[in-house]
Enzyme design. Structure first.
Site, PDB file in Angstrom:
ATOM      1  N   TYR A 147       0.783  -1.348   0.426  1.00 33.87           N
ATOM      2  CA  TYR A 147      -0.041   0.012  -0.108  1.00 33.87           C
ATOM      3  C   TYR A 147       0.037   1.492  -0.119  1.00 33.87           C
ATOM      4  CZ  TYR A 147      -3.472  -3.361   1.475  1.00 33.87           C
ATOM      5  OH  TYR A 147      -4.574  -4.549   1.216  1.00 33.87           O
ATOM      6  N   HIS A 149      -0.530 -11.992  -0.002  1.00 36.81           N
ATOM      7  CA  HIS A 149      -1.375 -10.898   0.063  1.00 36.81           C
ATOM      8  C   HIS A 149      -1.450 -11.430  -1.534  1.00 36.81           C
ATOM      9  CE1 HIS A 149      -1.763  -6.154  -0.990  1.00 36.81           C
ATOM     10  NE2 HIS A 149      -2.579  -6.686  -0.825  1.00 36.81           N
TER      11      HIS A 149
HETATM   12  P1  NAD Z   1     -13.154   0.664   1.176  1.00 35.75           P
HETATM   13  O1  NAD Z   1     -14.379  -0.244   0.806  1.00 35.75           O
HETATM   14  O2  NAD Z   1     -13.183   0.012   2.449  1.00 35.75           O
HETATM   15  O3  NAD Z   1     -13.078   1.888   1.190  1.00 35.75           O
HETATM   16  C1  NAD Z   1     -12.521   2.740   1.275  1.00 35.75           C
HETATM   17  C2  NAD Z   1     -12.853   3.687   0.630  1.00 35.75           C
HETATM   18  O4  NAD Z   1     -13.901   4.878   1.345  1.00 35.75           O
HETATM   19  C3  NAD Z   1     -11.620   5.198   0.505  1.00 35.75           C
HETATM   20  O5  NAD Z   1     -11.615   6.413  -0.066  1.00 35.75           O
HETATM   21  C4  NAD Z   1     -12.068   6.318   2.148  1.00 35.75           C
HETATM   22  O6  NAD Z   1     -11.501   6.893   2.600  1.00 35.75           O
HETATM   23  C5  NAD Z   1     -13.631   5.687   1.679  1.00 35.75           C
HETATM   24  N1  NAD Z   1     -14.023   5.741   3.640  1.00 35.75           N
HETATM   25  C6  NAD Z   1     -14.255   5.422   4.393  1.00 35.75           C
HETATM   26  N2  NAD Z   1     -15.310   5.364   5.035  1.00 35.75           N
HETATM   27  C7  NAD Z   1     -15.609   6.097   4.794  1.00 35.75           C
HETATM   28  C8  NAD Z   1     -17.078   7.343   4.936  1.00 35.75           C
HETATM   29  N3  NAD Z   1     -17.882   6.735   6.503  1.00 35.75           N
HETATM   30  N4  NAD Z   1     -17.852   7.854   3.985  1.00 35.75           N
HETATM   31  C9  NAD Z   1     -17.229   8.183   2.847  1.00 35.75           C
HETATM   32  N5  NAD Z   1     -15.888   7.180   2.358  1.00 35.75           N
HETATM   33  C10 NAD Z   1     -15.362   6.090   3.117  1.00 35.75           C
HETATM   34  O7  NAD Z   1     -11.974  -0.390   0.347  1.00 35.75           O
HETATM   35  P2  NAD Z   1     -10.109  -0.768   0.710  1.00 35.75           P
HETATM   36  O8  NAD Z   1      -9.968   0.782   2.143  1.00 35.75           O
HETATM   37  O9  NAD Z   1      -9.375  -0.592  -0.118  1.00 35.75           O
HETATM   38  O10 NAD Z   1     -10.181  -1.881   2.591  1.00 35.75           O
HETATM   39  C11 NAD Z   1     -10.221  -1.977   3.490  1.00 35.75           C
HETATM   40  C12 NAD Z   1      -9.009  -2.513   3.929  1.00 35.75           C
HETATM   41  O11 NAD Z   1      -9.092  -3.388   3.843  1.00 35.75           O
HETATM   42  C13 NAD Z   1      -7.751  -1.832   3.387  1.00 35.75           C
HETATM   43  O12 NAD Z   1      -7.429  -0.266   3.404  1.00 35.75           O
HETATM   44  C14 NAD Z   1      -6.772  -2.861   3.781  1.00 35.75           C
HETATM   45  O13 NAD Z   1      -6.349  -2.739   4.381  1.00 35.75           O
HETATM   46  C15 NAD Z   1      -7.981  -4.533   2.833  1.00 35.75           C
HETATM   47  N6  NAD Z   1      -7.795  -5.074   1.947  1.00 35.75           N
HETATM   48  C16 NAD Z   1      -6.880  -5.816   2.188  1.00 35.75           C
HETATM   49  C17 NAD Z   1      -6.664  -6.897   0.154  1.00 35.75           C
HETATM   50  C18 NAD Z   1      -5.807  -8.161  -0.071  1.00 35.75           C
HETATM   51  O14 NAD Z   1      -5.777  -7.983   1.246  1.00 35.75           O
HETATM   52  N7  NAD Z   1      -6.299  -8.233  -0.925  1.00 35.75           N
HETATM   53  C19 NAD Z   1      -7.874  -6.145  -0.678  1.00 35.75           C
HETATM   54  C20 NAD Z   1      -8.961  -4.677  -0.028  1.00 35.75           C
HETATM   55  C21 NAD Z   1      -8.655  -4.288   0.749  1.00 35.75           C
END
Ligand code: NAD
Length: 318
Positions: A60, A125
């Site tokens: 990330y 990952h």
């Molecule tokens: P998400 O669906 O959590 O969306 C994140 C986005 O939504 C960001 O732009 C954030 O600023 C915004 N957001 C958060 N809360 C909000 C709210 N209340 N209102 C409006 N916007 C809001 O997607 P993500 O961040 O990709 O996924 C969450 C976490 O899961 C990642 O940070 C990561 O740690 C993990 N993840 C892991 C993998 C993997 O291992 N392959 C893939 C995807 C995500």
């Protein structure tokens, strides 16, 4: 706000994760720039409101997320046994490498960036981009050695296509893999992860459901440019978000509540980059506890999203 965020057990690990987990990919500035001050304030607010689980990866922001999370955890100064950190290995800015040598070196680099002596969970990952047989025969055994050395407490795997989880779990001894992290498969527009739950339970594996906002699709601001969804899926989510706004509701809060209602997921891992987002997402969890539902709007949103229900995108070696 009261510090009453629900804790949920993670499979057989003995860990209890806050039902809202802190996804730290935004701290790597992948959803727009975040200053160190904002990051520290966001992590501080997360602790204040009862979040105890933080997930990151060397991938990330090309290591930036781990560095900023490490700096923030240090600045906030909560004792190490009171929070849970997961990071990952095998996916890096310069590509994929699931070799034993690389992942063994990688954890030391992650620990240094995170300023920690150990991580609670180390996850391979996005394994669909590697050879699954290498994951089984080389990567997981390397992670078991790291467990013996005390650098990690538990082992996980992550990825998008759900078939990868059965493939690997069917081929390793029971108890080898403690956790799976699935993303974009349990939210208003896609619920396919639910079908896998009985199997995962039979394997004693803890389940983390990430990206409840479908990586920005279910937000008023919409997804970032790099989002891999089809234009059809993006347009449907835009329509759903606009509809919610008209009704005086926030699509992100609705989406969080939807995911949080399924208690088979130990944590709903949402990416956050501001104090406000932490407050909003914790408030969603509180509304679930109070039984506050948005059934009427939800029914209409589900109708808007029906043509794209469970639509996903390709990921991994085709
Ligand atoms: P998400 O669906 O959590 O969306 C994140 C986005 O939504 C960001 O732009 C954030 O600023 C915004 N957001 C958060 N809360 C909000 C709210 N209340 N209102 C409006 N916007 C809001 O997607 P993500 O961040 O990709 O996924 C969450 C976490 O899961 C990642 O940070 C990561 O740690 C993990 N993840 C892991 C993998 C993997 O291992 N392959 C893939 C995807 C995500």
């Amino acid at each position: 706000m009261e510090k009453t965020l629900e804790l949920r057990s993670l499979g057989n690990t003995g860990l209890k994760l806050s039902c809202v987990g802190f996804g730290a990919s935004p701290l790597g500035s992948v959803f727009g720039p975040v200053s160190d001050e904002e990051a520290i304030a966001t992590v501080r607010e997360a602790f204040r409101l009862g979040i105890n689980f933080f997930d990151t990866s060397p991938y990330y922001g090309g290591t930036l997320s781990e560095k900023v999370l490490g700096k923030s955890l240090k600045a906030v100064g909560v004792p190490r046994d009171q929070f849970i950190v997961s990071t990952k290995c095998g996916r890096y800015k310069d590509g994929f490498d699931f070799s034993a040598t690389r992942v063994t070196q990688s954890i030391d680099e992650s620990l240094e960036r995170l300023q920690l002596d150990y991580v609670d969970i180390l996850q391979c990952h996005d394994i669909e981009f590697g050879s699954l047989d290498q994951i089984i025969n080389e990567t997981i055994p390397a992670l078991q050695k790291l467990k013996e050395k005390g650098k990690i407490r538990f082992i996980g795997i992550t990825g998008l296509p759900l078939g990868i989880f059965n493939y690997v779990l069917d081929r390793v001894p029971l108890g080898t893999i403690d956790v799976i992290l699935s993303y974009c498969h349990y939210g208003i527009n896609d619920t396919t992860l639910e079908d896998l739950l009985p199997y995962l339970k039979s394997k004693g594996v803890g389940v983390i459901s990430a990206s409840p906002l479908s990586m920005g699709l279910l937000t008023e601001n919409g997804p970032p440019d790099w989002h891999p969804a089809s234009s059809e899926l993006k347009a449907a989510c835009r329509k759903a978000a606009d509809f919610c706004k008209e009704k005086g509701k926030d699509i992100s809060k609705l989406a969080m509540k939807y995911s949080l209602c399924n208690k088979d997921f130990s944590s709903i891992l949402v990416g956050m980059k501001s104090v406000q987002q932490v407050q909003d997402n914790v408030a969603a969890a509180m509304e679930v506890v109070k039984g506050e539902k948005d059934e009427e709007v939800l029914v209409e949103i589900e109708e808007i999203l029906k043509p794209v229900k469970n639509q996903t995108w390709p990921s991994g070696i085709q």
